[in-house]
Write a protein that holds these residues in place. Structure first.
Motif, PDB file in Angstrom:
ATOM      1  N   ASP A  96       0.683  -1.485  -0.244  1.00  0.00           N
ATOM      2  CA  ASP A  96       0.210  -0.013  -0.078  1.00  0.00           C
ATOM      3  C   ASP A  96       0.723   1.063   0.111  1.00  0.00           C
ATOM      4  O   ASP A  96       1.540   1.046   0.221  1.00  0.00           O
ATOM      5  N   LYS A  97       0.313   2.288  -0.664  1.00  0.00           N
ATOM      6  CA  LYS A  97       0.751   3.647  -0.339  1.00  0.00           C
ATOM      7  C   LYS A  97       0.665   4.660   0.616  1.00  0.00           C
ATOM      8  O   LYS A  97       1.652   5.086   0.820  1.00  0.00           O
ATOM      9  N   GLU A  98       0.434   3.590   1.710  1.00  0.00           N
ATOM     10  CA  GLU A  98       0.494   4.247   3.255  1.00  0.00           C
ATOM     11  C   GLU A  98       1.903   2.649   3.772  1.00  0.00           C
ATOM     12  O   GLU A  98       1.930   2.123   4.073  1.00  0.00           O
ATOM     13  N   VAL A  99       3.192   3.316   3.333  1.00  0.00           N
ATOM     14  CA  VAL A  99       4.545   3.077   3.833  1.00  0.00           C
ATOM     15  C   VAL A  99       4.093   2.829   5.518  1.00  0.00           C
ATOM     16  O   VAL A  99       4.366   3.701   6.253  1.00  0.00           O
ATOM     17  N   MET A 100       4.753   1.795   5.542  1.00  0.00           N
ATOM     18  CA  MET A 100       5.028   1.174   7.547  1.00  0.00           C
ATOM     19  C   MET A 100       6.390   2.127   7.735  1.00  0.00           C
ATOM     20  O   MET A 100       7.243   1.929   6.653  1.00  0.00           O
ATOM     21  N   LEU A 101       5.816   2.257   8.550  1.00  0.00           N
ATOM     22  CA  LEU A 101       7.488   2.784   9.137  1.00  0.00           C
ATOM     23  C   LEU A 101       8.193   1.900  10.178  1.00  0.00           C
ATOM     24  O   LEU A 101       7.279   0.987  11.359  1.00  0.00           O
ATOM     25  N   LYS A 102       9.194   1.153  10.175  1.00  0.00           N
ATOM     26  CA  LYS A 102      10.443   0.493  11.452  1.00  0.00           C
ATOM     27  C   LYS A 102      10.332   0.634  11.958  1.00  0.00           C
ATOM     28  O   LYS A 102      10.710   1.763  12.743  1.00  0.00           O
ATOM     29  N   ASP A 103      10.004  -0.120  12.972  1.00  0.00           N
ATOM     30  CA  ASP A 103      10.074  -0.202  14.993  1.00  0.00           C
ATOM     31  C   ASP A 103       9.311   1.307  15.565  1.00  0.00           C
ATOM     32  O   ASP A 103       9.019   1.778  16.740  1.00  0.00           O
ATOM     33  N   ARG A 104       8.082   1.209  14.626  1.00  0.00           N
ATOM     34  CA  ARG A 104       7.360   2.946  15.019  1.00  0.00           C
ATOM     35  C   ARG A 104       5.839   1.937  14.349  1.00  0.00           C
ATOM     36  O   ARG A 104       5.514   1.936  13.070  1.00  0.00           O
ATOM     37  N   PRO A 105       5.075   3.063  15.026  1.00  0.00           N
ATOM     38  CA  PRO A 105       3.584   1.962  14.452  1.00  0.00           C
ATOM     39  C   PRO A 105       3.171   3.255  13.605  1.00  0.00           C
ATOM     40  O   PRO A 105       1.972   3.837  14.055  1.00  0.00           O
ATOM     41  N   LEU A 106       3.533   3.805  12.985  1.00  0.00           N
ATOM     42  CA  LEU A 106       3.213   4.851  12.442  1.00  0.00           C
ATOM     43  C   LEU A 106       2.906   4.410  10.731  1.00  0.00           C
ATOM     44  O   LEU A 106       4.038   3.352   9.602  1.00  0.00           O
ATOM     45  N   SER A 107       2.398   4.779   9.453  1.00  0.00           N
ATOM     46  CA  SER A 107       2.762   5.256   8.189  1.00  0.00           C
ATOM     47  C   SER A 107       2.898   6.052   7.361  1.00  0.00           C
ATOM     48  O   SER A 107       2.406   7.128   8.425  1.00  0.00           O
ATOM     49  N   ILE A 108       3.301   6.460   6.438  1.00  0.00           N
ATOM     50  CA  ILE A 108       3.732   8.055   6.094  1.00  0.00           C
ATOM     51  C   ILE A 108       3.109   7.391   4.066  1.00  0.00           C
ATOM     52  O   ILE A 108       3.558   6.058   3.552  1.00  0.00           O
ATOM     53  N   ARG A 109       1.762   8.280   4.096  1.00  0.00           N
ATOM     54  CA  ARG A 109       1.211   8.294   2.221  1.00  0.00           C
ATOM     55  C   ARG A 109       2.769   8.956   1.521  1.00  0.00           C
ATOM     56  O   ARG A 109       2.984   9.547   1.745  1.00  0.00           O
ATOM     57  N   LEU A 110       3.131   7.800   0.751  1.00  0.00           N
ATOM     58  CA  LEU A 110       3.898   8.036  -0.557  1.00  0.00           C
ATOM     59  C   LEU A 110       3.560   7.764  -1.863  1.00  0.00           C
ATOM     60  O   LEU A 110       3.066   6.610  -2.813  1.00  0.00           O
ATOM     61  N   ASP A 111       3.246   8.990  -2.223  1.00  0.00           N
ATOM     62  CA  ASP A 111       2.941   9.677  -4.044  1.00  0.00           C
ATOM     63  C   ASP A 111       4.314   9.248  -4.844  1.00  0.00           C
ATOM     64  O   ASP A 111       4.891  10.696  -4.316  1.00  0.00           O
ATOM     65  N   ASP A 112       4.173   8.931  -5.824  1.00  0.00           N
ATOM     66  CA  ASP A 112       5.162   9.092  -6.810  1.00  0.00           C
ATOM     67  C   ASP A 112       6.657   8.853  -6.733  1.00  0.00           C
ATOM     68  O   ASP A 112       7.587  10.139  -6.577  1.00  0.00           O
ATOM     69  N   PHE A 113       6.928   8.018  -5.273  1.00  0.00           N
ATOM     70  CA  PHE A 113       8.322   7.793  -4.744  1.00  0.00           C
ATOM     71  C   PHE A 113       9.174   6.814  -5.390  1.00  0.00           C
ATOM     72  O   PHE A 113       8.577   5.677  -5.772  1.00  0.00           O
TER      73      PHE A 113
END
Length: 222
Positions: free
Chosen positions: A61-78
């Motif tokens: 998914d474009k909501e890419v997860m971060l390592k060792d953190r309960p977060l994701s970041i939206r990455l379009d055209d990356f």
């Protein structure tokens, strides 16, 4: 009139400064990003025959997860700057000039000869909400092979994308990509990878590092 103009100017500068600080404070990711790209290699068998294909698949998914953190970041055209690295590690040296072919099913695989290695850059197929890739590696020689995925962090130092910034012109200190391979395992690391006689690999590649590059080691037999 000059005093009034001066006061208005101070107000506007202060408002812009506060707004900039607010934007920076609203960035929950901080000055470092470590992204997780999930992949899968198949078959999961640690032994295949000459002419067989190892498939590498990535659907995330474009909501890419971060390592060792309960977060994701939206990455379009990356651009993830993903490279497949294949080396033969049967004896005491790591060999990159190996007899393989590549197959493109979804996305693309290129070829990049570097000074010390050969890599195969990957180009994902980007759709509305996800990135996709499926490519094959056909092994045309026998031996012990080390397959992994890599992203050079230095490439992000000059890469332009909104995710590179915390706010306005404040660039993040570092952006890294690690690869979570569903087929990577302690058993594969201990029973197959550790059979290599390449000393520097044994010294540098603990299991944590092995897992972070989505590594898989396999034997190719006649």
């Amino acid at each position: 009139m000059n005093t009034k103009f001066f006061l208005v100017s101070l107000f506007l500068i202060g408002a812009l400064t506060l707004n900039g600080c607010k934007n920076c404070e609203s960035d929950e990711y901080g000055d470092e990003l470590e992204l997780i790209v999930p992949i899968e290699t198949a078959p999961s068998s640690e032994t295949i025959r000459v002419g067989d294909t190892l498939w590498i698949t990535a659907n995330f998914d474009k909501e890419v997860m971060l390592k060792d953190r309960p977060l994701s970041i939206r990455l379009d055209d990356f651009n993830f700057f993903t490279e497949i690295v294949v080396s033969e590690i049967t004896d005491t040296s790591e060999h990159f000039s190996v007899e393989i072919e590549t197959i493109e099913d979804v996305g693309q695989i290129s070829f990049l000869p570097l000074q010390t290695a050969l890599t195969y850059p990957v180009f994902y197929e980007e759709r509305e909400d996800a990135y996709h890739f499926r490519g094959g590696i056909v092994f045309n020689q026998e031996g012990l092979f080390f397959v992994n995925l890599n992203t050079q962090p230095l490439l992000y130092e000059s890469y332009e994308h909104p995710a590179m910034y915390q706010c306005e012109d404040k660039r993040r200190r570092s952006v890294r990509v690690c690869y979570a391979n569903a087929s990577t395992s302690v058993e594969n690391y201990e029973n197959v990878f550790l059979q290599t006689n390449v000393d520097y690999l044994l010294e540098l590649m603990d299991y944590e590092r092995y897992a972070s590059i989505g590594a898989f080691t396999l034997r190719v037999v006649p």
